[in-house]
Design a protein around this motif. Structure first.
Motif, PDB file in Angstrom:
ATOM      1  N   ALA A   1    -119.935   5.405 -51.074  1.00 41.57           N
ATOM      2  CA  ALA A   1    -120.142   6.496 -52.034  1.00 41.57           C
ATOM      3  C   ALA A   1    -120.428   7.798 -51.282  1.00 41.57           C
ATOM      4  CB  ALA A   1    -121.293   6.171 -52.973  1.00 41.57           C
ATOM      5  N   VAL A   2    -120.172   8.930 -51.951  1.00 41.38           N
ATOM      6  CA  VAL A   2    -120.407  10.251 -51.360  1.00 41.38           C
ATOM      7  C   VAL A   2    -121.708  10.816 -51.923  1.00 41.38           C
ATOM      8  CG1 VAL A   2    -119.535  12.600 -51.098  1.00 41.38           C
ATOM      9  CG2 VAL A   2    -117.948  10.657 -51.023  1.00 41.38           C
ATOM     10  N   HIS A   3    -122.609  11.211 -51.023  1.00 43.29           N
ATOM     11  CA  HIS A   3    -123.913  11.743 -51.407  1.00 43.29           C
ATOM     12  C   HIS A   3    -124.081  13.150 -50.845  1.00 43.29           C
ATOM     13  CE1 HIS A   3    -125.826   7.760 -52.497  1.00 43.29           C
ATOM     14  NE2 HIS A   3    -124.771   7.361 -51.796  1.00 43.29           N
ATOM     15  N   ILE A   4    -124.783  14.010 -51.580  1.00 43.13           N
ATOM     16  CA  ILE A   4    -125.311  15.224 -50.957  1.00 43.13           C
ATOM     17  C   ILE A   4    -126.287  14.778 -49.876  1.00 43.13           C
ATOM     18  CG2 ILE A   4    -126.768  17.260 -51.347  1.00 43.13           C
ATOM     19  CD1 ILE A   4    -125.596  17.389 -54.172  1.00 43.13           C
ATOM     20  N   GLN A   5    -126.249  15.454 -48.758  1.00 42.15           N
ATOM     21  CA  GLN A   5    -127.043  15.031 -47.605  1.00 42.15           C
ATOM     22  C   GLN A   5    -128.508  14.812 -47.985  1.00 42.15           C
ATOM     23  OE1 GLN A   5    -127.693  17.650 -43.948  1.00 42.15           O
ATOM     24  NE2 GLN A   5    -125.934  16.402 -43.359  1.00 42.15           N
ATOM     25  N   GLY A   6    -128.993  13.581 -47.797  1.00 42.05           N
ATOM     26  CA  GLY A   6    -130.387  13.257 -48.083  1.00 42.05           C
ATOM     27  C   GLY A   6    -130.677  12.883 -49.509  1.00 42.05           C
ATOM     28  N   SER A   7    -129.651  12.899 -50.380  1.00 45.37           N
ATOM     29  CA  SER A   7    -129.860  12.588 -51.798  1.00 45.37           C
ATOM     30  C   SER A   7    -129.619  11.109 -52.057  1.00 45.37           C
ATOM     31  CB  SER A   7    -128.920  13.417 -52.669  1.00 45.37           C
ATOM     32  OG  SER A   7    -129.006  13.015 -54.016  1.00 45.37           O
ATOM     33  N   ASP A   8    -130.413  10.535 -52.991  1.00 43.93           N
ATOM     34  CA  ASP A   8    -130.264   9.118 -53.316  1.00 43.93           C
ATOM     35  C   ASP A   8    -129.102   8.841 -54.249  1.00 43.93           C
ATOM     36  OD1 ASP A   8    -132.509   8.502 -51.793  1.00 43.93           O
ATOM     37  OD2 ASP A   8    -133.886   8.790 -53.473  1.00 43.93           O
TER      38      ASP A   8
ATOM     39  N   PRO B   1    -125.375   9.136 -55.794  1.00 41.27           N
ATOM     40  CA  PRO B   1    -124.020   9.532 -55.360  1.00 41.27           C
ATOM     41  C   PRO B   1    -123.457  10.607 -56.273  1.00 41.27           C
ATOM     42  CG  PRO B   1    -123.962   7.428 -56.507  1.00 41.27           C
ATOM     43  CD  PRO B   1    -125.408   7.781 -56.366  1.00 41.27           C
ATOM     44  N   LEU B   2    -122.552  11.406 -55.702  1.00 44.34           N
ATOM     45  CA  LEU B   2    -121.881  12.440 -56.492  1.00 44.34           C
ATOM     46  C   LEU B   2    -120.932  11.788 -57.495  1.00 44.34           C
ATOM     47  CD1 LEU B   2    -120.992  15.104 -53.776  1.00 44.34           C
ATOM     48  CD2 LEU B   2    -122.478  15.447 -55.756  1.00 44.34           C
ATOM     49  N   GLN B   3    -120.976  12.294 -58.724  1.00 45.07           N
ATOM     50  CA  GLN B   3    -120.105  11.773 -59.779  1.00 45.07           C
ATOM     51  C   GLN B   3    -119.033  12.813 -60.094  1.00 45.07           C
ATOM     52  OE1 GLN B   3    -122.324  10.239 -63.129  1.00 45.07           O
ATOM     53  NE2 GLN B   3    -123.930   9.425 -61.793  1.00 45.07           N
ATOM     54  N   VAL B   4    -118.155  13.033 -59.140  1.00 45.36           N
ATOM     55  CA  VAL B   4    -117.007  13.919 -59.336  1.00 45.36           C
ATOM     56  C   VAL B   4    -115.789  13.203 -58.758  1.00 45.36           C
ATOM     57  CG1 VAL B   4    -118.307  16.090 -59.264  1.00 45.36           C
ATOM     58  CG2 VAL B   4    -117.440  15.100 -57.138  1.00 45.36           C
ATOM     59  N   GLU B   5    -114.630  13.632 -59.203  1.00 46.61           N
ATOM     60  CA  GLU B   5    -113.401  13.040 -58.700  1.00 46.61           C
ATOM     61  C   GLU B   5    -113.156  13.512 -57.270  1.00 46.61           C
ATOM     62  OE1 GLU B   5    -108.648  12.855 -59.835  1.00 46.61           O
ATOM     63  OE2 GLU B   5    -110.114  13.484 -61.343  1.00 46.61           O
ATOM     64  N   ILE B   6    -112.987  12.584 -56.360  1.00 40.40           N
ATOM     65  CA  ILE B   6    -112.757  12.895 -54.952  1.00 40.40           C
ATOM     66  C   ILE B   6    -111.532  12.108 -54.509  1.00 40.40           C
ATOM     67  CG2 ILE B   6    -113.714  12.915 -52.618  1.00 40.40           C
ATOM     68  CD1 ILE B   6    -116.509  12.764 -53.875  1.00 40.40           C
TER      69      ILE B   6
ATOM     70  N   LEU C   1    -128.393  17.990 -62.295  1.00 37.66           N
ATOM     71  CA  LEU C   1    -127.239  18.833 -62.001  1.00 37.66           C
ATOM     72  C   LEU C   1    -125.971  18.018 -62.170  1.00 37.66           C
ATOM     73  CD1 LEU C   1    -129.602  19.262 -59.597  1.00 37.66           C
ATOM     74  CD2 LEU C   1    -128.079  21.125 -58.965  1.00 37.66           C
ATOM     75  N   THR C   2    -124.966  18.624 -62.779  1.00 34.56           N
ATOM     76  CA  THR C   2    -123.637  18.028 -62.856  1.00 34.56           C
ATOM     77  C   THR C   2    -122.626  19.067 -62.392  1.00 34.56           C
ATOM     78  OG1 THR C   2    -124.268  16.612 -64.705  1.00 34.56           O
ATOM     79  CG2 THR C   2    -121.914  16.968 -64.348  1.00 34.56           C
ATOM     80  N   PHE C   3    -121.848  18.719 -61.383  1.00 36.82           N
ATOM     81  CA  PHE C   3    -120.858  19.643 -60.836  1.00 36.82           C
ATOM     82  C   PHE C   3    -119.585  19.566 -61.670  1.00 36.82           C
ATOM     83  CE2 PHE C   3    -123.691  18.491 -57.381  1.00 36.82           C
ATOM     84  CZ  PHE C   3    -124.020  19.730 -56.861  1.00 36.82           C
ATOM     85  N   GLN C   4    -119.136  20.703 -62.165  1.00 36.72           N
ATOM     86  CA  GLN C   4    -117.903  20.733 -62.946  1.00 36.72           C
ATOM     87  C   GLN C   4    -116.706  20.357 -62.076  1.00 36.72           C
ATOM     88  OE1 GLN C   4    -117.687  24.665 -64.621  1.00 36.72           O
ATOM     89  NE2 GLN C   4    -119.744  24.543 -65.484  1.00 36.72           N
ATOM     90  N   ALA C   5    -116.729  20.815 -60.827  1.00 37.07           N
ATOM     91  CA  ALA C   5    -115.671  20.498 -59.864  1.00 37.07           C
ATOM     92  C   ALA C   5    -116.181  20.869 -58.482  1.00 37.07           C
ATOM     93  CB  ALA C   5    -114.392  21.264 -60.179  1.00 37.07           C
ATOM     94  N   LEU C   6    -115.628  20.240 -57.471  1.00 36.38           N
ATOM     95  CA  LEU C   6    -115.962  20.577 -56.088  1.00 36.38           C
ATOM     96  C   LEU C   6    -114.677  20.806 -55.314  1.00 36.38           C
ATOM     97  CD1 LEU C   6    -118.830  18.024 -55.297  1.00 36.38           C
ATOM     98  CD2 LEU C   6    -119.075  20.499 -55.582  1.00 36.38           C
ATOM     99  N   ARG C   7    -114.708  21.795 -54.432  1.00 32.80           N
ATOM    100  CA  ARG C   7    -113.624  22.012 -53.482  1.00 32.80           C
ATOM    101  C   ARG C   7    -114.088  21.461 -52.139  1.00 32.80           C
ATOM    102  NH1 ARG C   7    -114.418  26.424 -56.696  1.00 32.80           N
ATOM    103  NH2 ARG C   7    -112.623  27.371 -57.728  1.00 32.80           N
TER     104      ARG C   7
END
Length: 366
Positions: free
Chosen positions: A255-262, A264-269, A349-355
């Motif tokens: 899974a992909v995490h923000i550094q140090g966060s428990d 996982p990111l819930q965005v399409e990757i 926080l919920t990210f609408q999208a990430l680049r």
């Protein structure tokens, strides 16, 4: 009017190489902005078009006319290039009236007095200074003085207008007013404009096209404002065109995490992005307004470290894991239930999208 073509320009001063291989076409009748950080060479480009600087290599064309060439030893003087120049500091003469300031280029060209007067009054009217022609600069506001400089540049009916940071000495309200005036002036006269600035808001507001220059003098991306803002070519361009979050991430247990966060990111990757994340090559990126905030829930959790009220918007600085993220809400939304998120309060926080951008392309020194 005329287009401007720059072919493989180089600027070298002693041992300092500002740029090389600089190639660009500014189309006839458009407002083109060169946008970049201080020291990137954008003003040097303008000065080469104006004839104030000689290129170390390459050529400058105005229309079909070659006006500068290092190899061919061509250098048409500034006064023969049919250009108008407006500088940051207005450069209006304090001892001359508005009329006397504006008519001066025509006097140098020995234009007959009757024609010079008519053209001067026309230029003064074009910048909305009619009735003020007998006033001195000390009797004018900063915006009005800048209009005098514009009128003086227009009075010779130039093919090209070169504007070098002309609004930076004005306050915020005058800057907004004048950027609309400049765009309106360009539409009414059809003159080709090269505008040089580090102000992203002005560039987005007035330009038909924008060229983004990197610190190394390279031309990073050229396009219309909407294209460049919504589809930046690299992290430098994304960073330079507005407030940006660049978020270090890591891949743990698939899974992909923000550094140090428990969480996982819930965005399409995409699979390709996941591989680059695993190799530590990229940063996640988003604008502050591309984050949805809630008190309870959310895709990931953070802690509000600081809140700033800015009238129509509220800005939050939120710690997620080991990372600080900047988020924005419209004030009406932030205070919808009677109070905005408080400093020290947990939130979702919920990210609408990430680049995803290469780490090497992100820095302002790129």
């Amino acid at each position: 009017m005329a287009d401007v073509r720059l072919e493989n320009l180089a600027a070298v001063f002693g041992t300092h190489r500002v740029f090389e291989g600089f190639t660009l076409t500014i189309r006839d009748g458009e407002c083109f902005t060169l946008l970049g950080p201080s020291g990137c060479g954008k003003s040097v480009v303008m000065r080469m078009i104006a004839g104030f600087e000689h290129p170390s290599a390459g050529e400058v064309f105005i229309g079909d006319r070659l006006v500068s060439s290092a190899a061919k030893k061509v250098h048409v003087p500034t006064e023969s290039r049919n250009i108008g120049v407006v500088f940051q500091d207005y450069a209006v003469w304090p001892h001359k009236t508005v009329f006397e300031n504006v008519v001066y280029p025509l006097q140098i060209q020995k234009v007959p007095a009757a024609e010079a007067k008519a053209r001067t009054m026309e230029a003064i009217a074009q910048v909305h200074l009619g009735g003020l022609e007998d006033r001195y600069p000390s009797q004018l506001s900063g915006g009005q003085q800048q209009r005098v400089a514009l009128a003086r540049a227009l009075v010779s009916k130039p093919k090209i207008m070169l504007l070098d940071e002309p609004l930076s000495n004005l306050d915020a309200n005058l800057r907004e007013e004048m950027r609309f005036e400049i765009k309106d002036l360009q539409r009414r006269t059809g003159v080709t404009i090269l505008y040089v600035t580090h102000d992203q808001e002005v560039a987005l507001a007035i330009s038909d096209r924008i060229g983004i220059m990197g610190k190394d003098g390279s031309l990073r991306q050229v396009g219309d404002p909407h294209e460049i803002y919504t589809n930046p070519g690299d992290g430098f361009v994304f960073n330079f065109l507005g407030v940006a979050n660049f978020i270090p991430v890591e891949r743990r247990n698939g899974a992909v995490h923000i550094q140090g966060s428990d969480l996982p990111l819930q965005v399409e990757i995409s699979p390709a992005a996941r591989e680059r994340i695993a190799r530590g090559e990229v940063l996640a990126a988003c604008r502050p307004f591309e984050i949805d905030l809630v008190r309870e829930g959310g895709a990931t959790r953070g802690l509000v470290r600081r809140r700033v009220f800015l009238g129509p918007i509220v800005t939050y600085f939120i710690t997620v894991g080991q990372v600080e993220i900047r988020a924005q809400q419209e004030a009406a939304e932030a205070f919808r239930d009677g109070r905005a998120l408080e400093e020290g309060e947990a939130c979702g926080l919920t990210f609408q999208a990430l680049r995803w951008y290469d780490k090497a392309s992100v820095g302002k020194e790129a």
